[in-house]
Design an enzyme around this catalytic site. Structure first.
Site, short mmCIF file in Angstrom:
data_model
loop_
_atom_site.label_atom_id
_atom_site.label_comp_id
_atom_site.label_asym_id
_atom_site.label_seq_id
_atom_site.Cartn_x
_atom_site.Cartn_y
_atom_site.Cartn_z
CB CYS A 272 -6.07 -26.72 15.71
SG CYS A 272 -7.55 -25.03 16.35
CG ASP B 174 -2.14 0.82 1.08
OD1 ASP B 174 -2.40 1.67 -0.19
OD2 ASP B 174 -3.08 0.91 1.90
CG ASP C 251 -6.40 -4.12 2.99
OD1 ASP C 251 -6.52 -3.92 2.41
OD2 ASP C 251 -5.15 -3.92 4.18
CB CYS D 290 -8.88 -25.61 12.58
SG CYS D 290 -7.19 -24.74 12.08
CB CYS E 257 -3.90 -24.29 12.57
SG CYS E 257 -4.01 -23.62 14.10
CG HIS F 88 -7.04 -20.84 15.05
ND1 HIS F 88 -7.96 -21.74 14.62
CD2 HIS F 88 -8.20 -20.18 15.21
CE1 HIS F 88 -8.96 -22.12 14.32
NE2 HIS F 88 -9.00 -20.88 14.69
N1 PRF Z 1 -6.41 3.94 0.53
C1 PRF Z 1 -5.32 3.19 1.14
N2 PRF Z 1 -5.37 2.30 1.84
C2 PRF Z 1 -6.15 1.88 2.19
C3 PRF Z 1 -7.64 3.19 1.75
C4 PRF Z 1 -7.31 4.05 1.20
O1 PRF Z 1 -8.41 4.10 1.35
C5 PRF Z 1 -8.36 1.52 3.09
C6 PRF Z 1 -9.85 2.25 3.58
N3 PRF Z 1 -10.61 1.52 3.74
C7 PRF Z 1 -8.06 0.89 3.76
N4 PRF Z 1 -6.77 0.96 3.13
N5 PRF Z 1 -4.22 3.87 -0.22
ZN ZN Z 2 -6.66 -23.87 14.52
#
Ligand code: PRF
Ligand code: ZN
Length: 344
Positions: free
Chosen positions: A281, A60, A238, A276, A278, A307
């Site tokens: 578990c 990101d 994510d 599970c 893992c 887990h």
């Molecule tokens: N922009 C970026 N990363 C993010 C978001 C976003 O708007 C969000 C919004 N929930 C999570 N991670 N670059």
């Molecule tokens: Zn587990």
């Protein structure tokens, strides 16, 4: 994608993460730029090599930090002026620099720099941030990327349908034909708005973006949200939820969700989840995990994170299977309420 902000999932080795069935990680360009430095990472052989992780990594851009570090930043047309959360030192993050950092890191998928706002925000602010994010997206298509690295644009526009729709349309048509973005993040959601708005805006974004390129709902992480937004066309997610909750004792199982740090589990000799396989578990009962948490033993975070990541990898695998077998609706119906709140 589990979140390894600074290049690691807390409490787990990369081998430990691979053992959970996780196929891709998210890491953060802004954090790695500050520490240990993107150029250093490039010189040392790149993020994959340093992390001993040979599967995909998405980075990101730092656009989210614009919202989360509200008192530490100033945004202008040039970019974001941020102060380090570490030592207060000033840094300028421009769209071009965000791409350069991610090239140095060598991630498989890079995200453009955007301006993500906490909600609720005044409509004119939302509109202004979306317009600026679009101009930044355009600037991001120019600089050189790492070989084979994909670049995703990010839709902004808060919960304003018209703004978000126009923003997504413009983003799709950026760049010469066939040379625009490789996929799209749906940003600016899960920022404090009502669930109904999240759904409406996700669906609207998905429709405008089309099915050709992957669509990534940024910051989505509750099981019910993942299933539901997959139904709205989302391909990637994510969240820190699986690992953050694990560290507090909250785990997801095939029957629901439970907090193993609570008193009822003190004498419970069952595994977290009978189904599970893992590390936690396989070898330990709830009573012992309860004890490890209460005693603040660090292995507790390791075991419970392993887990939850195993649970999420399994959930996503079953979701993919349901979609491939054309029985998503049944899957959705069966599972929509299962992990809603604190259960057994
Ligand atoms: N922009 C970026 N990363 C993010 C978001 C976003 O708007 C969000 C919004 N929930 C999570 N991670 N670059
Ligand atoms: Zn587990």
């Amino acid at each position: 994608m589990p979140v390894a902000t600074g290049g690691a999932i807390r409490g787990l080795t990369s081998g430990g993460v691979i053992a959970t069935g996780t196929r891709i990680l998210l890491s953060n360009a802004w954090h790695l730029m500050l520490q240990p430095g993107d150029e250093r990472i490039a010189t040392l052989g790149g993020l994959h090599r340093l992390m001993a992780w040979d599967r995909p990594i998405l980075t990101d851009s730092g656009g989210y930090q614009v919202a989360s570090l509200e008192n530490l930043r100033k945004v202008s047309e040039t970019g974001v002026h941020l102060r380090s959360y570490r030592d207060g030192s000033p840094h300028d993050l421009t769209p071009e620099r965000a791409i350069e950092i991610q090239r140095n890191l060598g991630s498989d998928i890079a995200m453009v720099l955007d301006e993500c706002l906490s909600l609720p925000a005044p409509p004119e602010e939302v509109e202004r941030a979306a317009a600026r994010s679009l101009r930044w997206a355009e600037r991001s298509l120019v600089p050189q990327r790492a070989p084979g690295q994909l670049l995703f644009g990010i839709v902004q526009g808060g919960t304003l349908a018209d703004v978000r729709r126009d923003n997504a349309r413009a983003l799709v048509s950026l760049g010469p034909p066939g040379e625009g973005f490789d996929g799209f993040g749906i940003g600016g959601l899960l920022m404090g708005e009502a669930g109904e708005d999240t759904r409406r805006m996700t669906a609207l974004s998905a429709e405008v973006l089309g099915e050709e390129r992957p669509r990534y709902l940024m910051g989505a992480g509750l099981p019910a949200d993942l299933i539901e937004s997959a139904g709205l066309g989302m391909d990637l997610f994510d969240s820190v939820i699986p690992t953050r909750l694990a560290r507090r004792g909250i785990v997801f199982t095939s029957t629901g969700r439970l907090n193993v740090s609570r008193a009822p589990y003190r004498d419970d000799v069952a595994p977290l989840d009978e189904e599970c396989e893992c590390l936690a578990c396989r070898d330990y009962c709830r009573a012992w995990l309860h004890h490890l948490l209460r005693a603040k033993e660090r292995i507790a975070a390791t075991l419970l994170s392993a887990h939850n990541l195993t649970f999420y990898a399994g959930l996503m695998a079953r979701l993919r299977e349901a979609i491939a077998a054309d029985c998503f609706s049944d899957f959705h119906e069966e599972n929509r309420h299962r992990w809603r709140s604190a259960g057994s």
